[in-house]
Design a protein around this motif. Structure first.
Motif, PDB file in Angstrom:
ATOM      1  N   MET A  59     -10.270  -4.213   7.776  1.00 49.17           N
ATOM      2  CA  MET A  59      -8.912  -3.744   7.514  1.00 49.17           C
ATOM      3  C   MET A  59      -8.462  -2.768   8.588  1.00 49.17           C
ATOM      4  O   MET A  59      -7.294  -2.778   9.000  1.00 49.17           O
ATOM      5  CB  MET A  59      -8.827  -3.090   6.134  1.00 49.17           C
ATOM      6  CG  MET A  59      -8.916  -4.089   4.995  1.00 49.17           C
ATOM      7  SD  MET A  59      -8.900  -3.309   3.382  1.00 49.17           S
ATOM      8  CE  MET A  59      -7.205  -2.816   3.271  1.00 49.17           C
ATOM      9  N   GLU A  60      -9.384  -1.921   9.062  1.00 48.72           N
ATOM     10  CA  GLU A  60      -9.025  -0.963  10.124  1.00 48.72           C
ATOM     11  C   GLU A  60      -8.695  -1.705  11.410  1.00 48.72           C
ATOM     12  O   GLU A  60      -7.772  -1.344  12.128  1.00 48.72           O
ATOM     13  CB  GLU A  60     -10.174   0.027  10.340  1.00 48.72           C
ATOM     14  CG  GLU A  60     -10.297   1.063   9.248  1.00 48.72           C
ATOM     15  CD  GLU A  60     -11.484   2.003   9.463  1.00 48.72           C
ATOM     16  OE1 GLU A  60     -12.319   1.763  10.357  1.00 48.72           O
ATOM     17  OE2 GLU A  60     -11.571   2.990   8.715  1.00 48.72           O
ATOM     18  N   LYS A  61      -9.439  -2.761  11.711  1.00 50.17           N
ATOM     19  CA  LYS A  61      -9.162  -3.555  12.926  1.00 50.17           C
ATOM     20  C   LYS A  61      -7.800  -4.229  12.810  1.00 50.17           C
ATOM     21  O   LYS A  61      -7.048  -4.305  13.778  1.00 50.17           O
ATOM     22  CB  LYS A  61     -10.248  -4.610  13.120  1.00 50.17           C
ATOM     23  CG  LYS A  61     -11.542  -4.062  13.616  1.00 50.17           C
ATOM     24  CD  LYS A  61     -12.526  -5.219  13.795  1.00 50.17           C
ATOM     25  CE  LYS A  61     -13.920  -4.684  14.058  1.00 50.17           C
ATOM     26  NZ  LYS A  61     -14.911  -5.743  14.122  1.00 50.17           N
ATOM     27  N   ASP A  62      -7.503  -4.774  11.642  1.00 50.70           N
ATOM     28  CA  ASP A  62      -6.242  -5.472  11.439  1.00 50.70           C
ATOM     29  C   ASP A  62      -5.051  -4.525  11.535  1.00 50.70           C
ATOM     30  O   ASP A  62      -3.940  -4.938  11.915  1.00 50.70           O
ATOM     31  CB  ASP A  62      -6.205  -6.159  10.065  1.00 50.70           C
ATOM     32  CG  ASP A  62      -7.140  -7.350   9.989  1.00 50.70           C
ATOM     33  OD1 ASP A  62      -7.578  -7.828  11.057  1.00 50.70           O
ATOM     34  OD2 ASP A  62      -7.438  -7.793   8.848  1.00 50.70           O
ATOM     35  N   ASN A  63      -5.216  -3.275  11.242  1.00 49.26           N
ATOM     36  CA  ASN A  63      -4.116  -2.312  11.255  1.00 49.26           C
ATOM     37  C   ASN A  63      -3.971  -1.612  12.599  1.00 49.26           C
ATOM     38  O   ASN A  63      -3.284  -0.628  12.711  1.00 49.26           O
ATOM     39  CB  ASN A  63      -4.300  -1.254  10.175  1.00 49.26           C
ATOM     40  CG  ASN A  63      -3.989  -1.790   8.792  1.00 49.26           C
ATOM     41  OD1 ASN A  63      -3.212  -2.728   8.678  1.00 49.26           O
ATOM     42  ND2 ASN A  63      -4.583  -1.203   7.774  1.00 49.26           N
ATOM     43  N   GLY A  64      -4.592  -2.070  13.581  1.00 48.34           N
ATOM     44  CA  GLY A  64      -4.396  -1.526  14.911  1.00 48.34           C
ATOM     45  C   GLY A  64      -5.386  -0.469  15.308  1.00 48.34           C
ATOM     46  O   GLY A  64      -5.036   0.480  15.998  1.00 48.34           O
ATOM     47  N   GLY A  65      -6.597  -0.576  14.908  1.00 44.61           N
ATOM     48  CA  GLY A  65      -7.646   0.295  15.436  1.00 44.61           C
ATOM     49  C   GLY A  65      -7.638   1.680  14.870  1.00 44.61           C
ATOM     50  O   GLY A  65      -7.534   2.642  15.617  1.00 44.61           O
ATOM     51  N   GLY A  66      -7.669   1.805  13.606  1.00 48.78           N
ATOM     52  CA  GLY A  66      -7.866   3.117  13.006  1.00 48.78           C
ATOM     53  C   GLY A  66      -6.599   3.738  12.484  1.00 48.78           C
ATOM     54  O   GLY A  66      -6.594   4.889  12.131  1.00 48.78           O
ATOM     55  N   ARG A  94     -26.276  -4.044  -0.965  1.00 47.35           N
ATOM     56  CA  ARG A  94     -25.495  -5.210  -0.516  1.00 47.35           C
ATOM     57  C   ARG A  94     -24.009  -5.002  -0.819  1.00 47.35           C
ATOM     58  O   ARG A  94     -23.143  -5.334  -0.002  1.00 47.35           O
ATOM     59  CB  ARG A  94     -25.992  -6.490  -1.193  1.00 47.35           C
ATOM     60  CG  ARG A  94     -27.306  -6.961  -0.641  1.00 47.35           C
ATOM     61  CD  ARG A  94     -27.693  -8.358  -1.059  1.00 47.35           C
ATOM     62  NE  ARG A  94     -27.168  -8.730  -2.378  1.00 47.35           N
ATOM     63  CZ  ARG A  94     -27.796  -9.507  -3.242  1.00 47.35           C
ATOM     64  NH1 ARG A  94     -28.967 -10.001  -2.940  1.00 47.35           N
ATOM     65  NH2 ARG A  94     -27.253  -9.806  -4.400  1.00 47.35           N
ATOM     66  N   PHE A  95     -23.703  -4.439  -1.978  1.00 47.10           N
ATOM     67  CA  PHE A  95     -22.315  -4.181  -2.343  1.00 47.10           C
ATOM     68  C   PHE A  95     -21.679  -3.207  -1.349  1.00 47.10           C
ATOM     69  O   PHE A  95     -20.557  -3.441  -0.861  1.00 47.10           O
ATOM     70  CB  PHE A  95     -22.244  -3.623  -3.773  1.00 47.10           C
ATOM     71  CG  PHE A  95     -20.889  -3.087  -4.140  1.00 47.10           C
ATOM     72  CD1 PHE A  95     -19.865  -3.961  -4.472  1.00 47.10           C
ATOM     73  CD2 PHE A  95     -20.635  -1.724  -4.138  1.00 47.10           C
ATOM     74  CE1 PHE A  95     -18.609  -3.476  -4.815  1.00 47.10           C
ATOM     75  CE2 PHE A  95     -19.385  -1.237  -4.472  1.00 47.10           C
ATOM     76  CZ  PHE A  95     -18.355  -2.104  -4.810  1.00 47.10           C
ATOM     77  N   LEU A  96     -22.350  -2.088  -1.073  1.00 43.85           N
ATOM     78  CA  LEU A  96     -21.786  -1.087  -0.164  1.00 43.85           C
ATOM     79  C   LEU A  96     -21.635  -1.631   1.262  1.00 43.85           C
ATOM     80  O   LEU A  96     -20.647  -1.331   1.936  1.00 43.85           O
ATOM     81  CB  LEU A  96     -22.634   0.180  -0.182  1.00 43.85           C
ATOM     82  CG  LEU A  96     -22.506   1.026  -1.458  1.00 43.85           C
ATOM     83  CD1 LEU A  96     -23.476   2.205  -1.428  1.00 43.85           C
ATOM     84  CD2 LEU A  96     -21.089   1.535  -1.628  1.00 43.85           C
ATOM     85  N   LYS A  97     -22.597  -2.418   1.730  1.00 42.38           N
ATOM     86  CA  LYS A  97     -22.480  -3.018   3.068  1.00 42.38           C
ATOM     87  C   LYS A  97     -21.286  -3.952   3.120  1.00 42.38           C
ATOM     88  O   LYS A  97     -20.508  -3.942   4.085  1.00 42.38           O
ATOM     89  CB  LYS A  97     -23.757  -3.777   3.436  1.00 42.38           C
ATOM     90  CG  LYS A  97     -24.879  -2.885   3.882  1.00 42.38           C
ATOM     91  CD  LYS A  97     -26.091  -3.702   4.298  1.00 42.38           C
ATOM     92  CE  LYS A  97     -27.226  -2.783   4.726  1.00 42.38           C
ATOM     93  NZ  LYS A  97     -28.411  -3.542   5.125  1.00 42.38           N
ATOM     94  N   GLY A  98     -21.128  -4.758   2.063  1.00 41.28           N
ATOM     95  CA  GLY A  98     -19.971  -5.662   2.021  1.00 41.28           C
ATOM     96  C   GLY A  98     -18.663  -4.894   1.958  1.00 41.28           C
ATOM     97  O   GLY A  98     -17.691  -5.240   2.634  1.00 41.28           O
ATOM     98  N   PHE A  99     -18.614  -3.865   1.151  1.00 41.19           N
ATOM     99  CA  PHE A  99     -17.410  -3.056   1.020  1.00 41.19           C
ATOM    100  C   PHE A  99     -17.072  -2.381   2.348  1.00 41.19           C
ATOM    101  O   PHE A  99     -15.911  -2.368   2.766  1.00 41.19           O
ATOM    102  CB  PHE A  99     -17.591  -2.020  -0.091  1.00 41.19           C
ATOM    103  CG  PHE A  99     -16.397  -1.145  -0.300  1.00 41.19           C
ATOM    104  CD1 PHE A  99     -15.267  -1.643  -0.952  1.00 41.19           C
ATOM    105  CD2 PHE A  99     -16.386   0.171   0.149  1.00 41.19           C
ATOM    106  CE1 PHE A  99     -14.167  -0.838  -1.153  1.00 41.19           C
ATOM    107  CE2 PHE A  99     -15.282   0.971  -0.045  1.00 41.19           C
ATOM    108  CZ  PHE A  99     -14.169   0.472  -0.695  1.00 41.19           C
ATOM    109  N   MET A 100     -18.082  -1.818   3.011  1.00 43.00           N
ATOM    110  CA  MET A 100     -17.839  -1.150   4.299  1.00 43.00           C
ATOM    111  C   MET A 100     -17.379  -2.171   5.351  1.00 43.00           C
ATOM    112  O   MET A 100     -16.553  -1.857   6.202  1.00 43.00           O
ATOM    113  CB  MET A 100     -19.108  -0.418   4.766  1.00 43.00           C
ATOM    114  CG  MET A 100     -19.497   0.780   3.883  1.00 43.00           C
ATOM    115  SD  MET A 100     -18.168   1.967   3.659  1.00 43.00           S
ATOM    116  CE  MET A 100     -18.072   2.686   5.256  1.00 43.00           C
ATOM    117  N   GLY A 101     -17.910  -3.398   5.259  1.00 42.06           N
ATOM    118  CA  GLY A 101     -17.447  -4.454   6.173  1.00 42.06           C
ATOM    119  C   GLY A 101     -15.976  -4.764   5.956  1.00 42.06           C
ATOM    120  O   GLY A 101     -15.216  -4.954   6.914  1.00 42.06           O
TER     121      GLY A 101
END
Length: 144
Positions: free
Chosen positions: A129-136, A117-124
């Motif tokens: 963050m990648e989406k917010d920064n303009g796609g990668g 659950r921790f890793l899934k949340g962290f990866m989410g």
């Protein structure tokens, strides 16, 4: 007829007495040595050194290496028994300590569930963050 009733038991008693006497006399064995005699007890193996003094045979116990050897064997057996008991106690305490510190299967599965659950949340969070920064785009790192 009465004479037979008396002679037969008397003969049997004398045979038993003679047998007991021969057992007693066969128990010890004398051997001539350079300084006197050596007497050995054939039942126990104990040996005595005998000398003839004033027409009598005087015997004293010989220094018995077998007795010293048996004493050493007894000491070593006692020591081994104590070591075996100590090893058993140490093994039991070590296994008890290891068993008490290892998690049960249920605890292990619960911990793995938390980690998943921790890793899934962290990866989410990382994907958001990648989406917010303009796609990668690479994250800006601050230099200090």
């Amino acid at each position: 007829m009465r004479l037979q009733h008396i002679l037969i038991p008397a003969a049997l008693v004398s045979l038993v007495a003679a047998s007991a006497y021969s057992e007693g006399t066969d128990r010890y064995r004398l051997e001539k040595s350079a300084t006197g005699y050596i007497r050995m007890d054939t039942q126990t193996g104990a040996m005595s050194i005998c000398e003839e003094r004033s027409g009598q045979l005087v015997c004293k116990m010989a220094a018995d290496e077998r007795a010293a050897f048996q004493d050493e064997v007894d000491r070593l057996q006692t020591s081994m028994k104590a070591m075996d008991e100590r090893v058993t106690r140490l093994e039991n305490s070590l296994s008890a300590r290891l068993e008490s510190k290892l998690p049960s299967e249920e605890d292990f599965n619960k911990t793995m569930s938390y980690m998943e659950r921790f890793l899934k949340g962290f990866m989410g969070i990382v994907k958001d963050m990648e989406k917010d920064n303009g796609g990668g785009a690479q994250l800006n790192s601050q230099k200090t």
